[in-house]
Design an enzyme around this catalytic site. Sequence first.
Site, PDB file in Angstrom:
ATOM      1  N   GLY A 140      32.219 -25.871  -5.109  1.00  0.00           N
ATOM      2  CA  GLY A 140      31.358 -24.845  -4.242  1.00  0.00           C
ATOM      3  C   GLY A 140      30.401 -25.383  -3.089  1.00  0.00           C
ATOM      4  N   ASP A 141      29.991 -24.734  -2.076  1.00  0.00           N
ATOM      5  CA  ASP A 141      29.361 -24.958  -1.057  1.00  0.00           C
ATOM      6  C   ASP A 141      28.577 -23.768  -0.702  1.00  0.00           C
ATOM      7  OD1 ASP A 141      28.732 -27.614   0.827  1.00  0.00           O
ATOM      8  OD2 ASP A 141      28.768 -25.639   2.217  1.00  0.00           O
TER       9      ASP A 141
END
Length: 218
Positions: free
Chosen positions: A82-83
């Site tokens: 994720g980011d």
Amino acid sequence: MRVCLASTSPARLMLLRQAGIEPLTTSPDVDEDAVAAAAAESAGAELPPAELVLLLARAKAADVARRIAAEDPAFDGIVIGGDSMFALNGRVYGKPHTAAEATRRWQEMRGATGILHSGHSVFRITPGAAPVEATATAEAAVTFADDISDAEIAAYVASGEPLYVAGAFTVDSLGGAFITRVDGDPSTVVGMSLSTIRRLAAELGVTWTALWNIPQAD
């Protein structure tokens, strides 16, 4: 069914644990600035935040998925990457890193609403088969109180909490008292959208409840 989180983020780890999942954690070997710069050069402009967070999430998950497939051929499960980035008044904010920048951002965010963009990449790893990926982005609108005092901002910045989180705020810790509204999946603001991860896992043939590490009733 095993789960590996391609991150050492305490917030993302906490989210999964609260959802009944005890993952492995592996730090991805990804130069985020270099990935973003290469993408901007290729496109001839900086990527919109939704595209950039997805690109970085995919790079992180892919790096860890490759290493797991090579180092642990018996691994049967998923890798989650994720980011996140925060956009306000046409500007995109990652981690502020310095107290001065965090203070400036909070003075700008006071009484305003911004969008937290979160990219998600899930790889299904099965022994003897090539990894398969599913991706998605999620957004949540965050509104900040308009009566936050300069003294409160100074105290919050001095706590150190906002320096190394996207957008310079949290919703699940000290920063939560300064947020008046979240429109969207609240977990998106914490670090990743659990509902989005669940949907991506389902696309890969993985039932969410199969990931739980909790005792089952007889």
